[in-house]
Design an enzyme around this catalytic site. Structure first.
Site, PDB file in Angstrom:
ATOM      1  N   THR A  28       0.823  -1.203   0.000  1.00 30.25           N
ATOM      2  CA  THR A  28       0.000   0.000   0.000  1.00 30.25           C
ATOM      3  C   THR A  28       0.860   1.259   0.000  1.00 30.25           C
ATOM      4  OG1 THR A  28      -1.772  -1.117   1.180  1.00 30.25           O
ATOM      5  CG2 THR A  28      -1.758   1.294   1.268  1.00 30.25           C
ATOM      6  N   GLN A 103      -4.093  -4.881  -8.756  1.00 29.25           N
ATOM      7  CA  GLN A 103      -4.734  -5.572  -7.637  1.00 29.25           C
ATOM      8  C   GLN A 103      -6.003  -4.834  -7.224  1.00 29.25           C
ATOM      9  OE1 GLN A 103      -3.847  -5.473  -3.368  1.00 29.25           O
ATOM     10  NE2 GLN A 103      -3.111  -7.586  -3.582  1.00 29.25           N
ATOM     11  N   HIS A 151      -7.844  -9.181  -4.513  1.00 30.46           N
ATOM     12  CA  HIS A 151      -7.302  -9.253  -3.146  1.00 30.46           C
ATOM     13  C   HIS A 151      -8.354  -9.885  -2.237  1.00 30.46           C
ATOM     14  CE1 HIS A 151      -5.169  -8.518   0.433  1.00 30.46           C
ATOM     15  NE2 HIS A 151      -4.802  -7.263   0.266  1.00 30.46           N
ATOM     16  N   TYR A 156      -9.324  -8.278   4.774  1.00 26.67           N
ATOM     17  CA  TYR A 156     -10.105  -7.256   4.079  1.00 26.67           C
ATOM     18  C   TYR A 156     -11.436  -7.866   3.613  1.00 26.67           C
ATOM     19  CZ  TYR A 156      -5.800  -4.604   4.406  1.00 26.67           C
ATOM     20  OH  TYR A 156      -4.696  -3.956   4.887  1.00 26.67           O
TER      21      TYR A 156
END
Length: 331
Positions: A28, A103, A151, A156
């Site tokens: 990230t 992604q 992802h 998440y």
């Protein structure tokens, strides 16, 4: 160093030719003002491509839904300025001889709750999110990406449906596979679709989505049947067995259970002596035995864009040990 030849040999992934078997893992960044990747982002990825990384997987790119994430400067995959920014990124990576995958990311409950308040998804929410993932996939194709990764790891959104702690009833556990199916429908048949999964979560390193190989096989074969071409198995240390009774790691089990090519990742190269160590030999030996297909480098590439070239040449004294400060200052 005796293992350098294997570092730079060409590789393929689901038919996609690569200059090396090394992958840049997604990490990230918040360097895309208002979700639009700037020229600096293109330069950042190009530096890794021109230094021996065969496939780059972008930082998580938020799908276009208000619930996807709260960070203003995390990139998005939307038509217009963001799409144009990503087209510049892919062009720079291709000019350096590399390949790049987008992604697709949704933070789920790890976003700031003030941004989007509902905590329980309804049927309409599922349909809306499927459309958001599908649209992101269409934009990725137009922007020139060589592959797309969904992802579904680390706690998440999609992983929350696989993990019993966040989905104790098991309701809608097939949502991650439905997302894969929606993305597959929007990308060309020859464009690889990767799914990233994990046992551990950002909030719980001991977490597991599967306690046995059979349970993991049910999940992963669901991804395969939905259209996944590649499985990207994220674990904290690549050398650790995924289940008792075998030394096979998580990527090894993914390949064994599904027959799909896999990518391994987990604490590869964090110190300068790794490239000449027994761990490096183990990494390459496992690949040579067919346990997995590609090897992903993460944090080490922040301070060492040329890690593959330096390791290949045995120039270990030029490799910097990973330092957390690199996460703030890397370029």
């Amino acid at each position: 160093m005796t293992t350098t030849t294997a570092l730079v040999e060409p590789a393929t992934l689901a038919g996609l030719p690569l200059t090396s078997p090394f992958v840049m893992a997604p990490m990230t960044r918040e360097r895309s003002p208002h979700g639009v990747p700037a020229p600096e982002v293109a330069a950042y990825y190009r530096r890794r491509a021109e230094n021996g990384v065969g496939l780059i997987i972008t930082e998580g790119v938020l799908v276009d839904h208000p619930s996807a994430g709260h960070q203003r400067d995390v990139p998005r995959l939307t038509e217009g300025a963001a799409e144009a920014g990503w087209r510049h990124v892919t062009s720079e990576v291709h000019a350096a001889g590399g390949r790049i995958a987008a992604q697709l990311w949704h933070l789920g409950s790890q976003r700031e709750p003030a941004v989007w308040t509902p905590q329980t998804m309804s049927g309409g929410d599922f349909d809306t999110l499927l459309r958001a993932y599908a649209e992101a996939a269409r934009v990725a194709v137009r922007a020139g990406f060589d592959a797309v990764e969904v992802h579904a790891a680390h706690g998440y959104l999609l992983d929350e449906f696989l993990w019993p702690v966040t989905n104790p009833t098991g309701r809608h556990r097939d949502l991650p596979a439905e997302v894969v199916r929606a993305v597959r429908a929007e990308i060309p048949a020859g464009l690889p679709l990767i799914v990233r999964f994990s046992q551990f979560k950002e909030r719980d390193y001991s977490a597991r989505i599967a306690d046995t190989p059979a349970e993991l096989g049910t999940i992963l074969n669901g991804f395969r049947e939905a259209g996944a071409d590649v499985l990207h198995a994220s674990q904290r240390r690549f050398w650790e067995p995924a289940f008792p009774g075998s030394d096979r790691n998580l990527a090894g089990w993914a390949k064994h259970l599904t027959g799909l090519p896999s990518i391994t990742v987990g604490s590869i190269g964090l110190t300068r002596d790794f490239a000449g160590s027994d761990r490096m030999r183990e990494l390459l030996d496992r690949r040579a035995r067919g346990e997995y297909d590609l090897m992903a480098l993460g944090r080490v590439l922040l301070g060492n864009p040329a890690w593959v070239r330096l390791a290949e040449a045995g120039r270990l004294d030029e490799i910097r040990d990973y330092d957390k400060a690199d996460e703030e200052h890397y370029a």
